[in-house]
Design a protein around this motif. Structure first.
Motif, PDB file in Angstrom:
ATOM      1  N   LYS A  67      34.178  41.006  38.831  1.00  0.00           N
ATOM      2  CA  LYS A  67      34.867  39.776  38.437  1.00  0.00           C
ATOM      3  C   LYS A  67      34.687  38.748  39.535  1.00  0.00           C
ATOM      4  O   LYS A  67      34.369  39.102  40.671  1.00  0.00           O
ATOM      5  CB  LYS A  67      36.345  40.031  38.150  1.00  0.00           C
ATOM      6  CG  LYS A  67      37.090  40.655  39.310  1.00  0.00           C
ATOM      7  CD  LYS A  67      38.505  40.996  38.900  1.00  0.00           C
ATOM      8  CE  LYS A  67      39.201  41.745  40.018  1.00  0.00           C
ATOM      9  NZ  LYS A  67      40.512  42.199  39.684  1.00  0.00           N
ATOM     10  N   ASN A  85      35.936  34.593  40.931  1.00  0.00           N
ATOM     11  CA  ASN A  85      36.531  33.266  40.769  1.00  0.00           C
ATOM     12  C   ASN A  85      35.918  32.370  41.834  1.00  0.00           C
ATOM     13  O   ASN A  85      34.964  32.781  42.498  1.00  0.00           O
ATOM     14  CB  ASN A  85      38.063  33.336  40.792  1.00  0.00           C
ATOM     15  CG  ASN A  85      38.614  33.889  42.087  1.00  0.00           C
ATOM     16  OD1 ASN A  85      37.984  33.750  43.136  1.00  0.00           O
ATOM     17  ND2 ASN A  85      39.780  34.505  42.016  1.00  0.00           N
ATOM     18  N   SER A 127      36.589  31.543  44.759  1.00  0.00           N
ATOM     19  CA  SER A 127      36.568  31.896  46.178  1.00  0.00           C
ATOM     20  C   SER A 127      36.344  33.379  46.453  1.00  0.00           C
ATOM     21  O   SER A 127      36.086  33.747  47.600  1.00  0.00           O
ATOM     22  CB  SER A 127      37.867  31.429  46.839  1.00  0.00           C
ATOM     23  OG  SER A 127      38.966  31.775  46.055  1.00  0.00           O
ATOM     24  N   TYR A 128      36.432  34.228  45.458  1.00  0.00           N
ATOM     25  CA  TYR A 128      36.210  35.659  45.675  1.00  0.00           C
ATOM     26  C   TYR A 128      35.312  36.230  44.592  1.00  0.00           C
ATOM     27  O   TYR A 128      35.306  35.750  43.455  1.00  0.00           O
ATOM     28  CB  TYR A 128      37.529  36.433  45.624  1.00  0.00           C
ATOM     29  CG  TYR A 128      38.404  36.231  46.822  1.00  0.00           C
ATOM     30  CD1 TYR A 128      38.294  37.076  47.922  1.00  0.00           C
ATOM     31  CD2 TYR A 128      39.325  35.202  46.864  1.00  0.00           C
ATOM     32  CE1 TYR A 128      39.094  36.903  49.032  1.00  0.00           C
ATOM     33  CE2 TYR A 128      40.129  35.011  47.973  1.00  0.00           C
ATOM     34  CZ  TYR A 128      40.010  35.859  49.053  1.00  0.00           C
ATOM     35  OH  TYR A 128      40.791  35.676  50.150  1.00  0.00           O
ATOM     36  N   VAL A 144      34.223  40.267  43.191  1.00  0.00           N
ATOM     37  CA  VAL A 144      34.318  41.719  43.350  1.00  0.00           C
ATOM     38  C   VAL A 144      33.038  42.332  42.805  1.00  0.00           C
ATOM     39  O   VAL A 144      32.639  42.043  41.677  1.00  0.00           O
ATOM     40  CB  VAL A 144      35.536  42.280  42.599  1.00  0.00           C
ATOM     41  CG1 VAL A 144      35.640  43.780  42.814  1.00  0.00           C
ATOM     42  CG2 VAL A 144      36.805  41.590  43.047  1.00  0.00           C
TER      43      VAL A 144
HETATM   44  C1  LIG Z   1      40.468  35.041  43.267  1.00  0.00           C
HETATM   45  O1  LIG Z   1      40.449  36.467  43.261  1.00  0.00           O
HETATM   46  C2  LIG Z   1      41.085  37.054  44.385  1.00  0.00           C
HETATM   47  C3  LIG Z   1      40.868  38.541  44.340  1.00  0.00           C
HETATM   48  O2  LIG Z   1      40.405  38.986  43.127  1.00  0.00           O
HETATM   49  C4  LIG Z   1      42.539  36.679  44.402  1.00  0.00           C
HETATM   50  O3  LIG Z   1      43.172  37.230  45.553  1.00  0.00           O
HETATM   51  C5  LIG Z   1      42.656  35.174  44.463  1.00  0.00           C
HETATM   52  O4  LIG Z   1      44.013  34.795  44.380  1.00  0.00           O
HETATM   53  C6  LIG Z   1      41.889  34.540  43.318  1.00  0.00           C
HETATM   54  N1  LIG Z   1      41.883  33.099  43.527  1.00  0.00           N
HETATM   55  C7  LIG Z   1      42.026  32.229  42.537  1.00  0.00           C
HETATM   56  C8  LIG Z   1      41.981  30.798  42.887  1.00  0.00           C
HETATM   57  O5  LIG Z   1      42.180  32.617  41.395  1.00  0.00           O
END
Ligand SMILES: *[C@@H]1O[C@H](CO)[C@@H](O)[C@H](O)[C@H]1NC(C)=O
Ligand SMILES: *[C@@H]1O[C@H](CO)[C@@H](O)[C@H](O)[C@H]1NC(C)=O
Ligand SMILES: *[C@@H]1O[C@H](CO)[C@@H](O)[C@H](O)[C@H]1NC(C)=O
Ligand SMILES: *[C@@H]1O[C@H](CO)[C@@H](O)[C@H](O)[C@H]1NC(C)=O
Ligand SMILES: *[C@@H]1O[C@H](CO)[C@@H](O)[C@H](O)[C@H]1NC(C)=O
Ligand SMILES: *[C@@H]1O[C@H](CO)[C@@H](O)[C@H](O)[C@H]1NC(C)=O
Ligand SMILES: *[C@@H]1O[C@H](CO)[C@@H](O)[C@H](O)[C@H]1NC(C)=O
Ligand SMILES: *[C@@H]1O[C@H](CO)[C@@H](O)[C@H](O)[C@H]1NC(C)=O
Length: 688
Positions: free
Chosen positions: A390, A392, A394-395, A397
């Motif tokens: 998955k 988004n 900034s991250y 996986v």
């Molecule tokens: C993106 O994903 C990470 C881990 O999956 C999560 O900690 C983070 O809050 C998410 N950020 C947003 C902006 O959704």
């Protein structure tokens, strides 16, 4: 003697026999030892290790004196469990925690040289061999270490020891590739199974500092060379980290952070009580691994260890994202730190569950790009067995079915290299378009039109589009200057959005006016006329566009100011959406108008000439609608095709020309006025 005992007690109870057998065996062994008293020093030596050596470095109050030590036999030296040796070049006075540090003259022997004799020298009073010389025996052993038969030095001096793993001479002043090669080779030669954390930290720092220093000279290296250095550095750090793994009954962990890498080691033993090990976290990445399951799979030891390393950006200069080969020619960007995960000192490394890595993006994520979880297979980054679980902004996986070195790579399409010819064509076209826009505008404003002709909408279309094209042209010409001002860039793209949109709204208004006109102009009451007054139209024409822009700003605040100071790609529907709606509405209007016209034609009492006029008007407006609206639809399908782009460029820039052609050149009345105007111009000229 042993055999006679044996015979004599042959009928004795078994237990007695066994006891005696043990006793006799021990005695036999002793006999052998006595028979061969001097074993090879390579297997019979005394270990001198920290704190024996380390304590000297700290002694600033008193000086070590090896003369006071009772020495006997052979010694092997260690520093922090790392192979060490007596230096064989002169060393700095007062070093090694003593007045007169001792070193050996004549260099170290090779294994095949056997036991050799070397002079011991002390450095004192600017004399590298002050203490005269008294020889000691030295032997090189297979496995790359030395043993020394040490004796008491005569003066108050002490044997020095230097770590085997040090940068070769001269490498601190001028670091070359050779230095790194030597260092890596030394690490490859380490045989110690366990090392203290401090030692590992020291060596890792040296390796990464050296690598950092030679990166410059590696910039000209071939990809294969780069990859090979990358592999060796990876291997060296994995080997060093694996020496941190120590047997444990339950669970244990080691972690530290260096300038160049973050390390987490987690070990579990047979008596572990954890259901699942905690997530191993470093600054910019973390890993989930079922270490408990892996330990259970190791039937014999029931233990396992995982080492997780996260390298800072230096590593990506060796293992470049360009080593990720794909079919499409894209720009590859490293979106994460390079990480390694291994299962050191674990016999059965089969994974019970896929490992999941969470990467924090270390660069801005481009929504138009595509992300790939990749692993390093000696020569290139490949995807096999890894997938994006998955993601988004900034991250991301990643899930992988095996362990090694991983990274997250983003692919973005290559910006087309600018084509000077295309740019010139663009410039010329836009300028020609602007000239005709101005001419059309002048004609609409200054010519005398027959009553009943409403140029309101057309004038406003021209104003909006003229300004939009002018602004666009200026922006593209000074793009490099404007782009530095992010706010200005965003404001310009908002303004462009507004101007182009209001052009379309005015086009719709024109359609509506035409519809009313065709339906029956005379039936419009004065009240309705008032409603359709200039002020009201202006409000509609510009306020609608303004509202759309405001809503768009409210919904996607950073949707403006792309690389070309235009709407960003993910916000492009705030423009195309309203445009499509207007185009659709206009289409419906035209269908209605044409049906209405056909109906009117069937009415006998209709005013034929008026109908004809209306028909011409409708077709002109339809043509205008096609010319102004369709290029934008075409814009959807450009997608890298150069031919389509040129067509788009010409159609879009020549909107002014088309308007001028349709409404001015193809209009009898206007043509007559032009003729009059030119005649006047000529007359005036003649009069001069
Ligand atoms: C993106 O994903 C990470 C881990 O999956 C999560 O900690 C983070 O809050 C998410 N950020 C947003 C902006 O959704
Ligand atoms: C090792 O060497 C020392 C002297 O060098 C000797 O006294 C000792 O017996 C030897 N040990 C073994 C196990 O051979
Ligand atoms: C490493 O070991 C090999 C073989 O034992 C030896 O030839 C080489 O010189 C060693 N390298 C270093 C830097 O000690
Ligand atoms: C490596 O470099 C860092 C900073 O650049 C420095 O603090 C550290 O002492 C260096 N380590 C070694 C072993 O040279
Ligand atoms: C990783 O994620 C997959 C899919 O969500 C899951 O099946 C697996 O158990 C996870 N692995 C670990 C070690 O948590
Ligand atoms: C590269 O090509 C593949 C298939 O050929 C496609 O799925 C992928 O989206 C392309 N990537 C980019 C960045 O264009
Ligand atoms: C983590 O990422 C940030 C950027 O997002 C970077 O500045 C920082 O150096 C990274 N830290 C490590 C240890 O890689
Ligand atoms: C790495 O991947 C390439 C391409 O898939 C393959 O040809 C090569 O054999 C792989 N190397 C290793 C060591 O797995």
């Amino acid at each position: 003697m042993a055999s006679s005992f044996h015979k004599g007690f042959i009928r004795a109870p078994t237990i007695f026999f066994v006891m005696l057998y043990v006793v006799t065996s021990i005695r036999q062994q002793e006999t052998i030892t006595v028979a061969y008293p001097s074993l090879d020093p390579c297997s019979n030596y005394t270990v001198l290790d920290e704190p024996w050596r380390a304590s000297r470095n700290q002694s600033s109050v008193y000086y070590m004196c090896d003369g006071c030590v009772t020495w006997s036999g052979w010694y092997r030296l260690f520093i922090n469990s790392l192979n060490a040796q007596i230096p064989d070049t002169c060393i700095v006075q007062y070093s090694c925690g003593t007045d007169i540090p001792l070193w050996i003259r004549g260099g170290h022997p090779r294994v095949q040289d056997g036991v050799v004799t070397r002079d011991v020298c002390g450095h004192w009073n600017n004399d590298c061999c002050y203490n005269g010389s008294y020889p000691i025996k030295v032997k090189a052993c297979p496995g790359n270490y030395y043993v020394y038969e040490l004796i008491s030095p005569t003066k108050c001096s002490a044997y020095c020891a230097v770590k085997n793993i040090t940068l070769p001479e001269g490498c601190t002043e001028q670091t070359t590739l050779k230095c790194l090669q030597n260092l890596l080779e030394q690490i490859e030669n380490i045989t110690a199974q366990e090392l203290p954390v401090n030692t590992v930290v020291d060596i890792l720092n040296t390796v990464f500092n050296t690598t950092e220093k030679i990166l410059e000279s590696l910039s000209t290296a071939s990809p294969a060379e780069l990859a090979s250095y990358g592999n060796r550095v990876l291997k060296a750090s994995e080997k060093l980290i694996s020496t941190l793994v120590k047997p444990t009954a339950t669970n244990d962990s080691v972690s530290f952070t260096l300038a160049a890498l973050d390390v987490e080691v987690f070990m579990v033993g047979p008596n572990v009580t954890l259901e699942k090990i905690p997530q191993l976290e470093t600054t910019n990445s973390s890993v989930d691994i079922d270490l408990i399951g892996i330990a259970k799979n190791n039937n014999k030891t029931r233990s396992a260890a995982v080492a997780f390393m996260s390298y800072v950006t230096m590593m990506e200069k060796l293992l470049k994202p360009d080593f990720f080969k794909t079919l499409n020619n894209t720009i590859k960007t490293m979106m994460s730190t390079v990480i390694s995960a291994t299962l050191p000192k674990t016999t059965n490394t089969t994974l019970t569950k896929p490992v999941n890595f969470t990467f924090r993006h270390i660069r801005e994520f481009d929504p138009s790009g595509s992300l790939s979880c990749v692993y390093w297979n000696i020569s290139e980054w490949i995807v096999d067995g890894c997938s994006v679980l998955k993601t988004n902004s900034s991250y991301t996986v990643c899930s992988c079915v095996h362990l090694s070195t991983f990274a997250l790579i983003m692919q973005t399409s290559r910006p087309r290299e600018s084509d000077p010819l295309l740019e010139l064509l663009n410039l010329v076209c836009v300028i020609v378009g602007l000239v005709f826009f101005s001419l059309a505008l002048l004609t609409f404003a200054l010519c005398q039109w027959s009553p009943g002709v409403n140029n309101e909408a057309r004038i406003n279309i021209c104003i909006s589009l003229l300004l939009a094209h002018l602004l666009f042209l200026l922006t593209q010409q000074f793009l490099s200057l404007i782009r530095r001002q992010q706010v200005l860039c965003a404001v310009i793209s908002g303004l462009l959005h507004f101007l182009f949109l209001s052009g379309f709204v005015w086009m719709f208004i024109e359609g509506v006016l035409l519809f009313i006109c065709v339906k029956n102009l005379s039936q419009i009451s004065s009240k309705k006329r008032k409603v359709l007054s200039t002020g009201f139209l202006c409000v509609i024409g510009y306020v609608v566009a303004l509202v759309v822009v405001c809503v768009s700003v409210g919904l996607v605040p950073d949707g403006y100011g792309s690389e070309h100071c235009w709407i960003k790609l993910d916000n492009v529907w705030s423009f195309l959406g309203p445009v499509c709606v207007i185009l659709a509405l206009n289409m419906i209007l035209f269908v209605c108008i044409i049906i209405w016209l056909n109906l009117s034609l069937t009415k006998l009492n209709a005013d034929v000439s008026q109908l004809k006029k209306n028909k011409v008007m409708v077709f002109k407006t339809l043509a205008q609608f096609v010319v102004l609206g369709c290029p934008w639809i075409l814009g959807f399908f450009i997608n890298g095709s150069k031919e389509l782009e040129i067509i788009f460029l010409i159609l879009n820039s020549q909107q002014g020309t088309f308007i001028f052609l349709i409404y001015c050149v193809l209009n009898n009345e206007v043509r007559q006025q032009y003729r009059k105007f030119f005649r006047c111009l000529c007359c005036g000229h003649k009069k001069d």
